[in-house]
Design an enzyme around this catalytic site. Structure first.
Site, mmCIF file in Angstrom:
data_model
loop_
_atom_site.group_PDB
_atom_site.id
_atom_site.type_symbol
_atom_site.label_atom_id
_atom_site.label_comp_id
_atom_site.label_asym_id
_atom_site.label_seq_id
_atom_site.Cartn_x
_atom_site.Cartn_y
_atom_site.Cartn_z
ATOM 1 N N ASN A 95 0.915 -20.254 2.901
ATOM 2 C CA ASN A 95 -0.488 -20.264 2.439
ATOM 3 C C ASN A 95 -0.643 -20.609 0.954
ATOM 4 O O ASN A 95 -1.540 -21.346 0.565
ATOM 5 C CB ASN A 95 -1.181 -18.944 2.786
ATOM 6 C CG ASN A 95 -0.551 -17.763 2.114
ATOM 7 O OD1 ASN A 95 0.669 -17.717 1.931
ATOM 8 N ND2 ASN A 95 -1.342 -16.799 1.718
ATOM 9 N N THR A 151 3.437 -9.643 9.512
ATOM 10 C CA THR A 151 3.974 -8.309 9.797
ATOM 11 C C THR A 151 5.032 -8.355 10.899
ATOM 12 O O THR A 151 6.059 -7.669 10.821
ATOM 13 C CB THR A 151 2.810 -7.358 10.157
ATOM 14 O OG1 THR A 151 1.989 -7.226 8.985
ATOM 15 C CG2 THR A 151 3.288 -5.992 10.596
ATOM 16 N N THR A 190 7.102 -10.807 11.693
ATOM 17 C CA THR A 190 8.368 -11.345 11.157
ATOM 18 C C THR A 190 9.017 -10.304 10.253
ATOM 19 O O THR A 190 10.237 -10.121 10.274
ATOM 20 C CB THR A 190 8.117 -12.647 10.359
ATOM 21 O OG1 THR A 190 7.209 -13.467 11.075
ATOM 22 C CG2 THR A 190 9.398 -13.402 10.115
ATOM 23 N N GLU A 212 6.340 -8.055 1.864
ATOM 24 C CA GLU A 212 4.903 -8.233 1.585
ATOM 25 C C GLU A 212 4.300 -8.870 2.821
ATOM 26 O O GLU A 212 4.568 -10.039 3.113
ATOM 27 C CB GLU A 212 4.708 -9.143 0.364
ATOM 28 C CG GLU A 212 5.293 -8.600 -0.928
ATOM 29 C CD GLU A 212 4.564 -7.372 -1.443
ATOM 30 O OE1 GLU A 212 3.402 -7.147 -1.054
ATOM 31 O OE2 GLU A 212 5.175 -6.622 -2.222
ATOM 32 N N CYS A 239 -3.662 -13.668 1.771
ATOM 33 C CA CYS A 239 -3.479 -12.324 2.322
ATOM 34 C C CYS A 239 -4.472 -11.337 1.715
ATOM 35 O O CYS A 239 -4.713 -10.270 2.266
ATOM 36 C CB CYS A 239 -2.049 -11.865 2.083
ATOM 37 S SG CYS A 239 -1.575 -11.995 0.355
ATOM 38 N N GLU A 249 5.915 -5.672 -5.759
ATOM 39 C CA GLU A 249 6.386 -6.780 -6.588
ATOM 40 C C GLU A 249 5.592 -6.746 -7.887
ATOM 41 O O GLU A 249 4.686 -5.953 -8.053
ATOM 42 C CB GLU A 249 6.177 -8.101 -5.839
ATOM 43 C CG GLU A 249 7.013 -8.177 -4.566
ATOM 44 C CD GLU A 249 6.946 -9.522 -3.872
ATOM 45 O OE1 GLU A 249 6.014 -10.297 -4.148
ATOM 46 O OE2 GLU A 249 7.839 -9.789 -3.053
#
Ligand code: NDP
Length: 480
Positions: free
Chosen positions: A150, A228, A230, A248, A282, A461
């Site tokens: 994305n 989510t 994966t 994330e 996201c 992060e």
């Protein structure tokens, strides 16, 4: 047609088996380049190159590593428009968005961690006058960084910059849907003089190259941004091997509009937080909750402004909504619009694919779509759509909106619009998410912790958090 190449041990090379996949321009639906269809052999080669490069890269002073990374940051800046155009063609996003936002942010990511590492100090803890502890923060070794389609270069650099700055060597994989800017970036790494093997980029399909990247004995940590499902698979595979994990994942973010908000700002920013990058961020606010007293006026103005968003050629300066990144995702988003209708939703605006015509007649375009009349707990309001689709839901009390906002499995970000500061603090304290924006959206300071709760992820992060993740702490205690 251009062939994208892997970047392994300082060289741009074809994949071991010589196989390539079509890389499609989502605005035309046509193949415009080829992406390596790498296999575990390519990952193995990359891991061995990284392993060999680690002793000298980790032994460099923070200042030496910083200087190389700063050269890389400057090269991104110098190539800003070229990278932005490549990102727009590869991903479908408006060119201006990449040019003014994402590529400058990719530069900022590298710049930020290149300078941060110079201030990432060891700590000392004296025990009176009889002993002293000092705590070293040492790089882990070889780490994997896996990023989604994305915000391709933005998220790719967000991961590899702290990993490299901290002294690790990296095996990285961008999404096979958007490999182009990572490839151009590898050319810049060579130009910047990044030593061979310090960063290795393997292009290919997640299920094919991912398992080696996440389970190989020489991989010490995995930093992953993506869906989510994966993330769960990676955690299942990597956790028993005791690899450090930063995940994330997805989001289904609430955007809460109280009646006492600054109405004009709330509407304009909500249009932005709904449809920027075709809603493929996201952090986009896909569930808009509006206090009943202003529901109708907000709805009318929100729809008026949504209808002004021009859908079309991503390279055109007046385009506000570009193409959806892939055919598979385009079909997924449309299937959620059908689901919303089945669940009793009313489409207030949009709801259809768009034929932009001419060379774009086969492109994957969808109208910005606004839906009302759905219950907060239906699938449309619970599952991540990740496209230009939002729902409007009225609420009567803080208690009710908090219940609805917190009802999903996700907990990445939330936005609150109110001029009442006390209420803003009270509501943000009760929202279950890693990030809360009050009277703004996507305002980011790279020093702040970034990440989600519940199924939106594990770990943080950004800032020191990222440097801590990519280092191991070792405490040394000396009796005096
Ligand atoms: P995916 O989970 O499908 O893919 C993410 C990356 O993982 C891709 O590079 C993918 O490769 C790779 N991958 C796929 N399978 C495996 C595997 N078994 N092992 C290792 N790697 C694998 O996500 P998307 O690319 O579809 O991205 C969209 C998702 O990302 C959304 O859910 C979105 O919310 C989330 N996201 C989260 C962010 C956050 O910060 N929390 C930020 C941005 C996005 P390939 O593409 O080749 O399959």
């Amino acid at each position: 047609m251009q062939k994208i190449l892997n970047y392994i041990n300082g060289n741009l090379i074809e994949p071991h088996k010589g196989e390539f996949m079509d890389n499609i321009n989502p605005a035309t639906g046509k193949v415009y380049s080829f992406c390596p269809d790498s296999t575990s052999e390519d990952v193995e080669l990359a891991i061995q190159a990284a392993k060999a490069a680690f002793p000298s890269w980790s032994a460099k002073s923070a200042n030496d590593r910083s200087e190389i990374l700063l050269r890389l940051a400057n090269l991104i800046e110098k190539n800003n428009d070229k990278l932005a155009e490549a990102e727009s063609i590869d991903q479908g996003k408006p060119f201006w968005l990449a040019q003014k936002g994402e590529i400058p942010r990719a530069k900022a990511n590298i710049h930020f961690f290149a300078t941060a590492i110079e201030h990432f100090a060891s700590e000392a803890h004296p025990m009176g006058d009889h002993a002293i502890n000092y705590t070293l923060k040492t790089p882990l070794g070889v780490v994997s960084c896996i990023s989604p389609w994305n915000l391709p270069l933005y998220l790719f650099t967000w991961k590899i910059a702290p990993a490299l700055a901290a002294g690790n060597c990296v095996v990285a994989k961008p999404s096979e849907i958007t490999p182009m800017t990572a490839f151009l970036f590898s050319e810049l790494c060579i130009e910047a003089g990044l030593p061979a093997g310090v960063l290795n980029i393997v292009h290919g399909l997640g299920p094919k190259v991912g398992p080696t990247m996440t389970t190989h004995p020489d991989i010490k940590a995995v930093s992953f941004t993506g869906g989510t499902k994966t993330g769960a698979e990676i955690a299942r595979n990597a956790a028993p091997l005791f690899k450090k994990l930063s995940l994330e994942l997805g989001g289904k973010n609430p955007n809460i509009i109280f009646a006492d908000c600054d109405f004009k700002k709330a509407v304009a920013e909500s249009v932005r937080s709904s449809f920027t990058n075709q809603g493929e961020i996201c952090l986009c606010g896909s569930r808009i909750f509006i206090e009943r007293g202003i529901y109708e006026t907000f709805k009318t103005e929100f729809i008026n402004q949504t209808k002004l968003l021009k859908v079309g050629n991503p390279l055109a300066p007046d385009t506000k909504v570009g193409a959806i990144a892939s055919k598979v995702h385009f079909e997924k988003v449309l299937s959620y619009i059908d689901l919303a209708k089945e669940e009793g939703g009313t489409i207030l605006s949009g709801g259809n694919s768009v034929n932009v015509g001419g060379e774009f007649s086969e492109g994957y375009f969808i109208e910005p779509t606004v839906i009302e009349g759905l219950s907060f707990d239906c699938r449309t309001n619970q599952e991540e759509i990740f496209g230009p689709v939002v729902t409007l839901t009225p609420f009567d009390s803080e208690e009710e909106v908090l219940m609805m906002a917190n009802s999903t499995e996700y907990g990445l970000a939330a936005t609150i619009w109110t001029e009442n500061l006390t209420k803003a603090h009270r509501v943000s304290a009760q929202i279950k998410s890693g990030i809360v924006w009050i009277n703004c959206w996507l305002l980011r300071d790279l020093r702040t912790p970034f990440g989600g709760v519940k199924q939106s992820g594990v770990g943080r992060e950004g800032g020191w958090e990222a440097l801590r993740f990519f280092t191991e702490q070792k405490n040394v205690c000396i009796k005096l």
